[in-house]
Write a protein that holds these residues in place. Structure first.
Motif, short mmCIF file in Angstrom:
data_model
loop_
_atom_site.label_atom_id
_atom_site.label_comp_id
_atom_site.label_asym_id
_atom_site.label_seq_id
_atom_site.Cartn_x
_atom_site.Cartn_y
_atom_site.Cartn_z
N LEU A 149 0.81 -1.22 0.00
CA LEU A 149 0.00 0.00 0.00
C LEU A 149 0.84 1.27 0.00
O LEU A 149 0.37 2.33 -0.41
N LYS A 150 2.09 1.18 0.48
CA LYS A 150 3.01 2.34 0.51
C LYS A 150 2.37 3.54 1.20
O LYS A 150 2.23 4.62 0.65
N ILE A 151 1.97 3.33 2.45
CA ILE A 151 1.38 4.40 3.27
C ILE A 151 2.52 5.17 3.93
O ILE A 151 3.25 4.64 4.76
N SER A 152 2.67 6.44 3.55
CA SER A 152 3.85 7.21 3.98
C SER A 152 3.90 7.40 5.49
O SER A 152 4.99 7.41 6.08
N CYS A 153 2.76 7.57 6.15
CA CYS A 153 2.76 7.83 7.59
C CYS A 153 3.09 6.58 8.40
O CYS A 153 3.29 6.68 9.63
N LEU A 154 3.13 5.39 7.76
CA LEU A 154 3.38 4.14 8.48
C LEU A 154 4.73 3.52 8.10
O LEU A 154 4.92 2.31 8.24
N GLU A 155 5.66 4.36 7.61
CA GLU A 155 6.97 3.84 7.24
C GLU A 155 7.70 3.26 8.45
O GLU A 155 8.35 2.22 8.37
N ALA A 156 7.60 3.97 9.58
CA ALA A 156 8.27 3.48 10.78
C ALA A 156 7.66 2.15 11.23
O ALA A 156 8.39 1.20 11.63
N GLU A 157 6.33 2.03 11.16
CA GLU A 157 5.68 0.78 11.56
C GLU A 157 6.02 -0.35 10.59
O GLU A 157 6.11 -1.52 10.98
N LYS A 158 6.19 -0.01 9.30
CA LYS A 158 6.58 -1.04 8.32
C LYS A 158 7.96 -1.61 8.67
O LYS A 158 8.17 -2.84 8.65
N LYS A 159 8.90 -0.73 9.01
CA LYS A 159 10.23 -1.20 9.40
C LYS A 159 10.17 -2.04 10.68
O LYS A 159 10.86 -3.04 10.82
N GLU A 160 9.31 -1.58 11.62
CA GLU A 160 9.17 -2.32 12.87
C GLU A 160 8.58 -3.70 12.62
O GLU A 160 9.02 -4.71 13.22
N ALA A 161 7.59 -3.80 11.73
CA ALA A 161 6.98 -5.10 11.42
C ALA A 161 8.00 -6.03 10.77
O ALA A 161 8.06 -7.23 11.09
N LYS A 162 8.81 -5.48 9.88
CA LYS A 162 9.85 -6.30 9.24
C LYS A 162 10.85 -6.81 10.27
O LYS A 162 11.26 -7.98 10.24
N GLN A 163 11.22 -5.93 11.21
CA GLN A 163 12.19 -6.33 12.23
C GLN A 163 11.61 -7.42 13.13
O GLN A 163 12.30 -8.40 13.47
N LYS A 164 10.34 -7.25 13.53
CA LYS A 164 9.72 -8.27 14.38
C LYS A 164 9.61 -9.60 13.65
O LYS A 164 9.83 -10.68 14.23
#
Length: 912
Positions: free
Chosen positions: A761-776
């Motif tokens: 979806l490439k939601i700009s406001c959730l970039e930090a959460e995307k990185k966090e999900a990948k890390q988890k």
């Protein structure tokens, strides 16, 4: 002081071709006393330069030396500190301020007086003298620079300020005469005494010649006196003749005065006649109303265009006659009073006729609109008629009735309304109240029917058409001249929502709002709702704008920023009329035309906001996701209305409804988070992808399609942040509570799904959460792999863990083989327990166990298996390294190789 003056002149100033004019003994103010002298000097050569020189004794004290000099032209201010009392202090303002204290007040005054005289004589720029007594500032005669003496023949003692006052230079004429005289005498320069004696002799000769000339002119003086006597006699004769002429003219003057007075009276009479004629012409021209205008006001046809135009022109002419600015005294004339009374009667008669006619027009238009509305609803209530098909046929176009023909007919009377407003505000206000009364009832019926059709189209049911067909509009006869209509309407009962059989089950829905499940609705249903809601707003907006534009033009509210009115408080939204006037009939003031328009719009369209709120509640009840569509659409319409007029009725009403939509949107987000917290998992089945993770994906995908280029993107970003935090927290909560599926598997699969969703979806406001999900996802994948790999070679793992523990305790690696529990025999014994066949069996069991833990939705089995293969090879290499270091030369090796491991893993993956 005189001896010091002579010494300074001789030693310091004479060698520099300067003359010392004044001196004062000073010391600096506020410091340790070190005496010095301030000297006022002029140069002996031209051009003359005037200076103030500071002179100080040498350290040895046997001679004076020149310390510093200032040009007098650089002196700006002389401050004597006090003009009344004696004070030895004074300041000189050059580039900086120098404060001095004189040894005596007399020396200070003499020095300041000399400075003033030098300033008057030599400088164009005058110095400011502050706190200086006027006695010291005496004017000097105006001289030029050429008056400066050479100083060669003057002594030092004569160089003070008195010598400056005694010296006066020769002018140019005197200098020329002296030069001519000296040229005629050879001894003028060599022998001054002989030159002086010669001059004395010539002066005596000239005096004698003057006396002889005076004595020779005595006879001529006597002759002149006789001539003067004869002239006086002639003057006396002329005066006698003039007196006789004056007596003769006196009688003529009296006759001319009488003639002038007679002419003045004639002129005054003519002037009065002209003024009287002008006043009569003014009254006749400005207070005479044509017979055609009078007839139009009394009998003019107010139904035809020509009659309206004639009445408009007549009303304007009447208004001009009544508003004419009478001159002083006109209002006392009986004819003027009678004419004004006649005009007042005509005005009252025409205003009453106009108000009655317009009121009848309002009633007629209201009746026609109600009949059209009745005809529209009648076919739905015919017994035995297929109501659903009629409704579908009639409501294909969801539109509101067009009032443009009514507005066009009424706008013909706009100028007459303006005339009525300025002449009889009471009747104007009565028409305004009647118009609002009729229109509010008409719009209430039309808008309610419009919203009921919209609700039926949204729900897609046929049962509601029966309820809609039961509505009746009863037209009761007109009562009295006011033309008030009474009627009743039945409101639409509360709608029930039905879902189609082919929609998904609502058991897993996180967005269930009570009666309906949003996940049961397909994309077509949501698109249909979006179109209907947009069509409702698109119909309401031009309706309100057109009515507002008509009100401002017809009632002439746009012509004045402030106008007289009778409103004392805001109108009640549920009904009511404009506030009453005073008993005297004088209207109360209204703040502005915008307030008047807004109050009228509130009365006329008082049902719009409640109907919009009901429609919003229905849409939210059908599907809570509809709040996203409504938020975007309503925000756009509010933004458009505010660009036109931020304080208009439409902008205010839509803004209030937008607040309700925003609350529903926030409630939708809160309910999703609450239902995440209430999710319960089965203890007997594996978890897999959690429902709220899937539904967040659905929500985000839908929201991105709805909020593309929307004005309220910020609200969605805030909702995203709240939802994703709730998803993260509750995924971890479910993972901790899971008994059937390992915690790492729950975390790994769900965060992998979240990461994939955010990446797509490439939601700009959730970039930090995307990185966090990948890390988890990465962390829990590694944790699960490491934890699971301990099972196939469990004893070998325990053995080498013991070896590493001994090394950690300080035992050298090559000495570990001497430990009883970890000698070579024990190592061989453990290695023999894991031949290749046994390892393959353990890996096969591990694959089955991993397959049992993982869900099919996320398809992570091969990813996990490949990671386990890499980790197993890493452990194998680690074990070989420990054997090589701790058991060197023993020849002990594992019974399987890395290639064997690769073959085992590949064959296991292919077999399954």
């Amino acid at each position: 002081m005189t001896a010091i003056k002579h010494a300074l002149q001789r030693d310091i100033f004479t060698p520099n071709d300067e003359r010392l004019l004044s001196i004062v003994n000073v010391c600096k103010a506020g410091k340790k006393k070190k005496n010095c002298f301030l000297c006022a000097t002029v140069t002996t050569e031209r051009p003359v330069q005037v200076k103030v020189v500071k002179v100080k004794k040498s350290d040895k004290g046997d001679f004076y030396k020149r310390q510093i000099a200032w040009a007098l032209r650089d002196l700006a201010v002389v401050d004597a500190k006090d003009a009344i009392k004696e004070n030895p202090e004074f300041d000189l303002h050059f580039e900086k301020i120098y404060k001095w204290v004189a040894s005596s007040t007399a020396e200070k005054n003499a020095f300041i007086s000399c400075i003033w005289k030098l300033n008057q004589r030599y400088l164009r720029k005058k110095i400011d003298f502050v706190n200086v007594s006027s006695q010291l500032l005496e004017e000097l005669p105006k001289v030029t620079e050429e008056s400066v003496p050479s100083g060669e023949n003057q002594s030092v003692t004569g160089g003070d300020e008195e010598a400056v006052d005694e010296y006066q230079e020769l002018n140019a004429r005197e200098e020329q005469d002296i030069e001519i005289m000296m040229e005629g005498c050879e001894c003028a320069i060599s022998n001054a005494e002989a030159f002086a004696e010669r001059l004395s002799r010539e002066l005596q000769v000239l005096d004698g010649a003057n006396i002889q000339s005076i004595m020779a002119s005595e006879k001529q003086v006597n002759i002149l006196m006789k001539l003067l006597d004869e002239a006086l006699k002639e003057v006396d004769q002329i005066e006698l003749k003039l007196s006789s002429y004056e007596e003769m003219l006196q009688s003529v003057k009296e006759q001319m005065d009488q003639i002038s007075e007679s002419n003045h009276l004639i002129h005054l009479s003519n002037t009065n006649n002209v003024k009287l004629l002008s006043e009569i012409e003014f009254l006749v021209n400005h207070m005479d109303l044509a017979k055609g205008h009078i007839k139009a006001l009394q009998e003019g046809d107010l139904a035809s265009s020509r009659g309206i135009e004639a009445c408009t022109n007549a009303a304007d002419a009447l208004l001009q006659c009544m508003n004419v600015a009478l001159r002083p005294g006109h209002d006392m004339l009986l004819a003027v009073k009678e004419q004004q009374q006649h005009f007042s009667e005509l005005r009252e008669q025409f205003a009453r006729r106009l108000a009655n006619h317009l009121n009848n027009v309002f009633v007629q238009q209201f009746t026609q609109a109600l009949l059209q509305l009745y005809n529209r609803s009648y076919f739905l209530s015919v017994p035995g008629h297929d109501q659903s098909s009629t409704l579908a046929q009639h409501s294909v176009e969801l539109t509101l009735p067009n009032h443009h023909p009514f507005h066009r007919d009424l706008l013909r009377y706009a100028k007459l309304m303006e005339w009525l407003k300025s002449t009889d505000y009471g009747k104007y206000e009565g028409l305004t109240k009647n118009y609002m009364d009729y229109l509010s009832r008409l719009y209430e019926r039309e808008i309610k029917d419009f919203f009921e059709v919209a609700k039926i189209k949204m729900t897609g049911t046929t049962k509601e058409s029966k309820k809609f067909g039961q509505r009746r509009l009863s037209l009761v006869g007109l009562h009295g001249s006011s033309g008030k209509l009474t009627g009743s309407t039945s409101s639409l009962n509360k709608l029930s929502v039905q879902s189609s059989g082919n929609r998904r089950s609502q058991s897993s829905s996180l967005l269930d709002m009570g009666n309906m499940s949003a996940s049961d609705l397909d994309v077509a249903d949501r698109t249909k709702f979006d179109k209907i809601f947009e069509q409702v707003l698109s119909e309401l907006e031009p309706l309100c704008l057109a009515e507002q534009d008509f009100i401002s033009k017809f009632f002439k509210l746009q012509q004045h920023q402030s106008m007289p009115g009778s409103m004392t408080e805001a109108e009640d939204l549920d009904g009511g009329t404009l506030p009453r006037q005073h008993n005297s009939g004088a209207p109360l003031p209204v703040s502005s035309e915008k307030d008047m328009i807004r109050q009228m719009m509130i009365k006329i369209f008082r049902c719009i906001e409640p109907e919009l709120n009901n429609l919003i509640a229905l849409g939210d009840k059908i599907d809570s996701f509809n709040s996203l569509y409504m938020l975007v659409k309503m925000s756009h319409h509010v933004w458009t209305a505010q660009n036109v007029d931020p304080a208009s009725f439409l902008s205010t009403t839509l803004g209030n409804v937008l607040v309700t939509i925003k609350r529903n949107f926030d409630k939708c987000i809160s309910n999703q988070i609450r239902q995440m917290e209430e999710v319960k998992i089965s203890k007997k089945s594996k978890v897999g992808i959690l429902p709220f993770v899937t539904e967040f994906e659905e929500f985000a995908g839908l929201a991105e399609s709805i909020f593309k280029n929307a004005e309220r993107r910020g609200d969605l970003d805030k909702a995203y942040t709240k939802l994703i935090r709730g998803v993260f927290v509750n995924v971890e909560k479910v993972a901790n509570e899971s008994q059937k599926t390992p915690r790492d598997v729950v975390m790994m699969e769900n965060f992998h799904h979240i990461f994939a969703t955010l990446s797509r979806l490439k939601i700009s406001c959730l970039e930090a959460e995307k990185k966090e999900a990948k890390q988890k996802y990465t962390d829990h994948l590694q944790s699960y792999v490491i934890y699971s790999l301990g099972q196939p070679l469990e004893k070998l793992n325990h053995f080498f863990e013991g070896v590493e523990a001994r090394v950690a305790q300080g035992i050298r690696e090559e000495e570990v083989s001497y430990q009883l529990a970890f000698n070579k025999q024990e190592l061989r014994k453990v290695i023999k327990e894991y031949p290749g066949k046994e390892v393959k069996k353990g890996l096969d069991n591990l694959y089955k166990k991993v397959d049992k833990h993982l869900c099919e939705e996320e398809n992570l089995l091969q990813v996990v298996w490949h990671s386990m293969q890499d980790e197993f090879i890493r452990q194998y290499k680690h074990f070989e390294g420990l054997i090589a270091r701790c058991y060197p030369g023993s020849g002990v090796t594992m019974e399987f190789t890395i290639q064997d491991i690769l073959d085992y893993c590949s064959s296991i993956a292919q077999s399954h």
